[in-house]
Design an enzyme around this catalytic site. Structure first.
Site, mmCIF file in Angstrom:
data_model
loop_
_atom_site.group_PDB
_atom_site.id
_atom_site.type_symbol
_atom_site.label_atom_id
_atom_site.label_comp_id
_atom_site.label_asym_id
_atom_site.label_seq_id
_atom_site.Cartn_x
_atom_site.Cartn_y
_atom_site.Cartn_z
ATOM 1 N N LEU A 107 -10.001 32.180 5.861
ATOM 2 C CA LEU A 107 -10.564 32.920 4.735
ATOM 3 C C LEU A 107 -9.397 33.287 3.832
ATOM 4 O O LEU A 107 -8.331 33.686 4.318
ATOM 5 C CB LEU A 107 -11.271 34.197 5.215
ATOM 6 C CG LEU A 107 -12.589 34.031 5.974
ATOM 7 C CD1 LEU A 107 -13.123 35.398 6.392
ATOM 8 C CD2 LEU A 107 -13.630 33.303 5.146
ATOM 9 N N ASP A 108 -9.569 33.171 2.516
ATOM 10 C CA ASP A 108 -8.503 33.540 1.586
ATOM 11 C C ASP A 108 -8.089 34.986 1.808
ATOM 12 O O ASP A 108 -8.865 35.795 2.328
ATOM 13 C CB ASP A 108 -8.982 33.375 0.133
ATOM 14 C CG ASP A 108 -9.384 31.943 -0.172
ATOM 15 O OD1 ASP A 108 -8.825 31.040 0.466
ATOM 16 O OD2 ASP A 108 -10.239 31.744 -1.041
ATOM 17 N N ILE A 109 -6.896 35.325 1.361
ATOM 18 C CA ILE A 109 -6.355 36.668 1.581
ATOM 19 C C ILE A 109 -7.265 37.749 0.996
ATOM 20 O O ILE A 109 -7.390 38.836 1.555
ATOM 21 C CB ILE A 109 -4.904 36.788 1.024
ATOM 22 C CG1 ILE A 109 -4.257 38.110 1.471
ATOM 23 C CG2 ILE A 109 -4.873 36.621 -0.491
ATOM 24 C CD1 ILE A 109 -2.769 38.175 1.226
#
Length: 247
Positions: A107-109
């Protein structure tokens, strides 16, 4: 499936007693008993289902693979180590680090929500395999209001700069005309870099908040607050097997 027979040192490592080197020291110091007798050799084979192994008098239980369901918060990266940011592994317990779990996908930051972590490479590969088409469902807060035309474009697959997405589902959940924003649910069968954000951007809108709520048969547990985790339950493991994911 458990091995019918395995070396004692591997068994002890799997049980979290320590590394191979540490386990050898523990054996030398006569802290391990097998079926009530002190054992000092790391090479003997035991049956994890039948033999009783104790460490300092405490019974050990063998787990080769472990599975963690995490509600990932923003600001934490989907990696096992990083010099600049907190990682998802930092949120888990010592067993997870000892077992060398890793995130299944990423998952993106700045994306939050469901993340599965395990040390089962076969399961991870199957969950991420394009052949399996494991659906991922997201809730997205969007600046701008998605239209029926956007829903149709998602259904057909959106042509991005470097690839055309597989057909996806876009469902309107809430519309705020005054704020010119909406809440949508998006189901995709792949998960390429920034894909949901890029699909929405291709429709001329912007994702301002993104949460993953499910992946295949697994759903985010509403009881888990951001940053909290739990082990997968037996019913969830069974659902993965039914889904054709090897455990």
């Amino acid at each position: 499936m458990k091995e019918a027979s395995m070396r004692l040192d591997k068994y002890l490592v799997d049980c979290g007693v320590g590394s191979r080197t540490e386990v050898k020291q523990v054996l030398k110091k006569k802290k391990i008993q097998v079926n009530g007798k002190v054992e000092t050799s790391p090479k003997i084979h035991i049956d994890p289902d039948k033999d009783q192994v104790t460490y300092l008098g405490e019974s050990l239980f063998h787990e080769e693979f472990v599975y963690y369901l995490l509600n990932k918060p923003k600001g934490v990266i989907s990696a096992t180590e990083d010099d600049h940011h907190q990682t998802v592994l930092d949120l888990l317990d010592d067993t997870a680090r000892h077992k060398e779990v890793f995130p299944v996908g990423r998952l993106d930051i700045d994306t939050h929500g469901l993340l599965l972590l395990t040390n089962n490479g076969k399961l991870a590969h199957a969950m991420l395999s394009p052949k399996k088409h494991v659906d991922k469902v997201y809730r997205a807060q969007v600046a701008g209001i998605m239209t029926q035309e956007d829903i149709d474009r998602f259904k057909e697959g959106i042509e991005l700069k470097d690839f055309t997405t597989l057909p996806a589902e876009l469902e309107m959940l809430e519309v705020d005309q005054e704020a010119n924003s909406c809440l949508v649910q998006i189901r995709i069968a792949e998960g390429k870099f920034h894909q949901v954000k890029r699909m929405v951007a291709a429709c001329g809108k912007e994702v301002t908040d993104l949460e993953r709520i499910s992946m295949g048969p697994l759903s985010l547990d509403p009881a888990l607050k951001l940053g909290q985790w739990r082990r997968l339950q037996s019913s969830e493991l069974a659902s993965l097997e039914v889904f054709g994911i090897p455990l």
